[in-house]
Design an enzyme around this catalytic site. Structure first.
Site, PDB file in Angstrom:
ATOM      1  N   ASP A   1       0.773  -1.281   0.131  1.00 17.65           N
ATOM      2  CA  ASP A   1      -0.022  -0.172   0.065  1.00 17.65           C
ATOM      3  C   ASP A   1       0.729   1.382   0.109  1.00 17.65           C
ATOM      4  OD1 ASP A   1      -3.133   0.757   1.214  1.00 17.65           O
ATOM      5  OD2 ASP A   1      -1.746   2.091   0.988  1.00 17.65           O
TER       6      ASP A   1
ATOM      7  N   ASP B   1      -3.623   2.450  -5.822  1.00 12.73           N
ATOM      8  CA  ASP B   1      -2.287   2.495  -4.818  1.00 12.73           C
ATOM      9  C   ASP B   1      -2.111   1.139  -4.095  1.00 12.73           C
ATOM     10  OD1 ASP B   1      -3.841   2.621  -2.361  1.00 12.73           O
ATOM     11  OD2 ASP B   1      -2.438   3.820  -1.594  1.00 12.73           O
ATOM     12  N   GLU B   2      -2.803   0.138  -4.192  1.00 11.31           N
ATOM     13  CA  GLU B   2      -2.806  -1.075  -3.453  1.00 11.31           C
ATOM     14  C   GLU B   2      -2.681  -2.151  -4.091  1.00 11.31           C
ATOM     15  OE1 GLU B   2      -5.632  -2.193  -0.493  1.00 11.31           O
ATOM     16  OE2 GLU B   2      -6.785  -0.564  -1.324  1.00 11.31           O
TER      17      GLU B   2
HETATM   18  P1  TTP Z   1      -5.236   5.209   0.789  1.00 10.74           P
HETATM   19  O1  TTP Z   1      -4.481   4.183   0.833  1.00 10.74           O
HETATM   20  O2  TTP Z   1      -6.561   4.986   1.914  1.00 10.74           O
HETATM   21  O3  TTP Z   1      -4.434   6.420   1.667  1.00 10.74           O
HETATM   22  P2  TTP Z   1      -3.093   6.908   1.247  1.00 10.74           P
HETATM   23  O4  TTP Z   1      -2.309   6.203   0.349  1.00 10.74           O
HETATM   24  O5  TTP Z   1      -3.610   8.643   0.817  1.00 10.74           O
HETATM   25  O6  TTP Z   1      -2.478   7.145   2.769  1.00 10.74           O
HETATM   26  P3  TTP Z   1      -1.841   5.784   3.503  1.00 10.74           P
HETATM   27  O7  TTP Z   1      -0.390   6.096   3.924  1.00 10.74           O
HETATM   28  O8  TTP Z   1      -2.708   5.795   4.797  1.00 10.74           O
HETATM   29  O9  TTP Z   1      -2.182   4.581   2.583  1.00 10.74           O
HETATM   30  O10 TTP Z   1      -5.932   5.896  -0.332  1.00 10.74           O
HETATM   31  C1  TTP Z   1      -4.960   5.868  -1.371  1.00 10.74           C
HETATM   32  C2  TTP Z   1      -5.482   7.043  -2.405  1.00 10.74           C
HETATM   33  O11 TTP Z   1      -6.683   6.857  -2.764  1.00 10.74           O
HETATM   34  C3  TTP Z   1      -5.356   8.234  -1.900  1.00 10.74           C
HETATM   35  O12 TTP Z   1      -3.882   8.915  -1.709  1.00 10.74           O
HETATM   36  C4  TTP Z   1      -6.074   9.084  -2.268  1.00 10.74           C
HETATM   37  C5  TTP Z   1      -7.229   8.161  -2.732  1.00 10.74           C
HETATM   38  N1  TTP Z   1      -8.614   8.388  -1.776  1.00 10.74           N
HETATM   39  C6  TTP Z   1      -9.532   8.982  -2.529  1.00 10.74           C
HETATM   40  O13 TTP Z   1      -9.631   9.750  -3.664  1.00 10.74           O
HETATM   41  N2  TTP Z   1     -10.734   9.216  -1.572  1.00 10.74           N
HETATM   42  C7  TTP Z   1     -10.828   8.545  -0.259  1.00 10.74           C
HETATM   43  O14 TTP Z   1     -11.796   8.485   0.403  1.00 10.74           O
HETATM   44  C8  TTP Z   1      -9.408   7.570   0.258  1.00 10.74           C
HETATM   45  C9  TTP Z   1      -9.557   7.126   1.276  1.00 10.74           C
HETATM   46  C10 TTP Z   1      -8.557   7.627  -0.775  1.00 10.74           C
HETATM   47 MG    MG Z   2      -2.107   4.054   0.540  1.00  9.99          MG
END
Ligand code: TTP
Ligand code: MG
Length: 596
Positions: free
Chosen positions: A165, A256-257
């Site tokens: 992630d 992103d995952e």
């Molecule tokens: P996440 O993996 O939930 O968050 P993140 O990568 O920003 O942070 P973390 O370090 O906690 O993993 O989400 C991945 C991407 O998805 C995030 O950068 C932006 C997008 N996203 C949205 O567009 N809307 C949302 O509600 C969420 C949770 C994420």
């Molecule tokens: Mg993330």
């Protein structure tokens, strides 16, 4: 980065955040503070000699007004913890969120949901009492013990799954383009809504899915970057190209995952999972400039939970033994289980079930079976045992109808030639599906390169389809046209109306997808938007989602005109669960399931 990011906001930062002028004020807070929390600093500032009540100002309260205590019980998606927010003063965030949203439709909706949950809890407790007074629980205990034993027999410890992630993904992409952003609190989006925040901003309680104007109250210095999906897609494909070197069949679960089955990779390299996780993180950082976190476990559900434990820029390895898994679920709050949101957490907590392992304890598994639907109790028991999917997705579909696919082999092709092949394949697939009357929503593109390595990429669509146009649109997003391929195929699975698919989809949405109660996240291709009516992000395109609203309101008109009987109303109402991601209603049965 990890230590910086995890740290509590300094007193200076707090003072700036609380100052309506956003940073120009000298160290009043530092003088007042002495290691104090935000709230203490605020108190000191408001009562300490003539200074205005900064907390009141930034929380929207008028000076001198008696504080409304409603914030204490107000929980919303904006106040949920996310990685990097451990040291945040939660009460402060709750207060600011409460004060700034208390008259909004979103707030009223949250309150309605909270009241609904309270009624459900009361109803469940009544049913529990009835079961106890009628000595019926023992029967459920027996069924539960049998179920737990059956589930235990399915435990598969033979795989190593990595859940990779990206850290603050969108925000980190912008920091790469402008490194000065890395040192300051920053969020992606605008005053309306933010999609994520960097770890500097999270220290103030700023998080994804929070309206930007509230984020500004928490952190007046916050910088906004407008979204740039092309940038995220480019960086995501760079990351995926690296991940494919460790598992050519990895599953992308969003931009992103990704999930990687590294079992064979570990055997081939003779490496430990810890070493491989570090190696992949270094590799990603070296080649893309981005950091990621990795969760390592024997199944995908556990791996996903683990990737969040040492964020940012860290890994967590859960050993591959039954004992290790059960020890893990013994201290795992139920809320950490993907799919268990705030409402279900409250219901479970009302029943005294706070940790995942509680769900399968001798004294409560029967209660779970008695009070929840068959599917939901199965899912809860699986969570308690730390069971999750560990085979390839096709194998996991089990007895379900196999997918339907069309593929073509040809001399190496790329670019336009390959696009034409893909269009031809989707047209054939449409014919085949129409013939059989099938519509499906899991799409997989299979690609064989000139190195004969087969790669697949999949995506779950928010709707069922057999249209060549829709399949082509999504297959195109999953296909790499810039390198030579000698085979391409498209497969559709997860059929509409298929009982197994329904079950599968439910469990997937409980344990593989994102938090259902939170706004859905854009999946591959950056879809989704913020619906003003639902007050949340939805996964569909705007047009699809608006169609759904339209259908719903039209049907309401039919009912109010007396067009449908009461019992048919329910059946005719377009299911929100089917359209918007999530919906913890899934969890609650109307009445206890009959004993066999
Ligand atoms: P996440 O993996 O939930 O968050 P993140 O990568 O920003 O942070 P973390 O370090 O906690 O993993 O989400 C991945 C991407 O998805 C995030 O950068 C932006 C997008 N996203 C949205 O567009 N809307 C949302 O509600 C969420 C949770 C994420
Ligand atoms: Mg993330």
């Amino acid at each position: 980065m990890a230590s910086e990011a995890g740290g509590r906001a300094s007193r200076e930062e707090v003072a700036r955040a609380m100052s309506p002028h956003g940073g120009g004020e000298p160290d009043m807070a530092a003088e007042a503070g002495g290691g104090a929390s935000r709230e203490e600093v605020a108190r000191a500032m408001s009562h300490g000699g003539g200074e205005p009540d900064m907390a009141a100002e930034s929380s929207g309260r008028v000076d001198g007004e008696k504080e409304d205590e409603g914030w204490r019980s107000y929980e919303s998606v904006f106040t949920n913890q996310k990685a990097g927010m451990d040291d945040v003063d939660r009460d402060w965030v709750k207060k600011v969120v409460y004060e700034n949203s208390k008259n909004s439709p979103h707030f009223r909706n949250e309150q309605r949901k909270a009241e609904q949950a309270t009624r459900r809890i009361q109803e469940m407790l009544r049913r529990k009492e009835a079961l106890l007074s009628q000595n019926q629980l023992a029967g459920y205990d027996q069924s539960a013990a049998k179920l737990v034993a059956e589930l235990e027999a399915t435990r598969d410890l033979s795989h190593w799954w990595f859940h990779v992630d990206m850290d603050a993904f969108y925000a980190s992409c912008h920091e790469l383009m402008d490194p000065t952003l890395a040192g300051v609190p920053m969020a992606v989006g605008g005053v309306g809504m933010i999609s994520t925040a960097n770890y500097q901003a999270r220290k103030y309680g700023v998080r994804s899915a929070m309206p930007g104007f509230i984020a500004l109250k928490l952190c007046p210095d916050l910088k906004f970057c407008p979204s740039d999906f092309a940038l995220y897609k480019t960086k995501a494909s760079e990351v995926r190209a690296i991940l494919a070197q460790y598992d050519p069949n990895f599953l992308a679960a969003g931009l992103d995952e990704s999930y990687l089955d590294v079992t064979s990779c570990l055997e081939a390299r003779g490496e430990s999972p810890d070493a491989l996780a570090r190696c992949i993180r270094d590799h990603v950082r070296r080649e893309t400039g981005l950091t990621c976190s990795i969760g390592v476990a024997c199944n995908r559900m556990l791996a996903k939970i683990c990737s969040d434990l040492n964020k940012p820029n860290g890994e967590f390895v859960l050993q591959r033994s039954r004992e290790a898994v059960l020890a893990f679920t013994s201290s795992l709050p139920v809320r950490k289980v993907p799919g268990i949101g705030k409402v279900t957490e409250r219901i479970l907590s009302g029943l005294g079930l706070n940790l995942a392992r509680d769900l399968v304890s001798r004294s409560s598994a029967g209660l779970v079976v008695a009070l929840f639907s068959e599917k939901a109790s199965g899912a809860l028991l699986r969570a308690g045992l730390g069971l999750g999917r560990s085979g390839a997705p096709d194998e996991d579909a089990g007895a379900g109808r196999k997918g339907i696919s069309v593929e073509r082999t040809f001399r190496p092709l790329r670019g336009k030639g390959l696009e034409a092949k893909l269009a031809e394949i989707c047209a054939k697939l449409e014919d085949a599906m129409m013939d059989k009357g099938l519509r499906a929503r899991h799409i997989t593109v299979k690609m064989k390169g000139t190195d004969f390595v087969v790669r697949t990429k999949s995506k779950t669509l928010p709707f069922y389809t057999n249209s060549a146009e829709a399949m082509l649109q999504h297959a195109t997003k999953l296909t790499s046209f810039d390198s030579d391929l000698r085979l391409i195929g498209v497969r559709m699975a997860g059929f509409e109306g298929d009982a197994v698919e329904q079950g599968q989809a439910t469990l997937d949405s409980l344990f593989l997808d994102r938090e259902p109660e939170e706004p859905a996240v854009s999946s591959v291709g950056g879809g989704g938007y913020f619906c003003e009516t639902c007050k949340k992000h939805v996964a569909e395109t705007k047009a699809e989602h608006e169609d759904w609203h339209l259908a719903r309101s039209l049907q309401r008109e039919v009912w109010s005109a007396g067009g449908l009987g009461a019992s048919r109303k329910q059946a005719a109402l377009p299911s929100k669960k089917a359209k918007c991601v999530g919906g913890m209603d899934l969890f609650v049965t109307k009445r206890p399931r009959k004993m066999e």
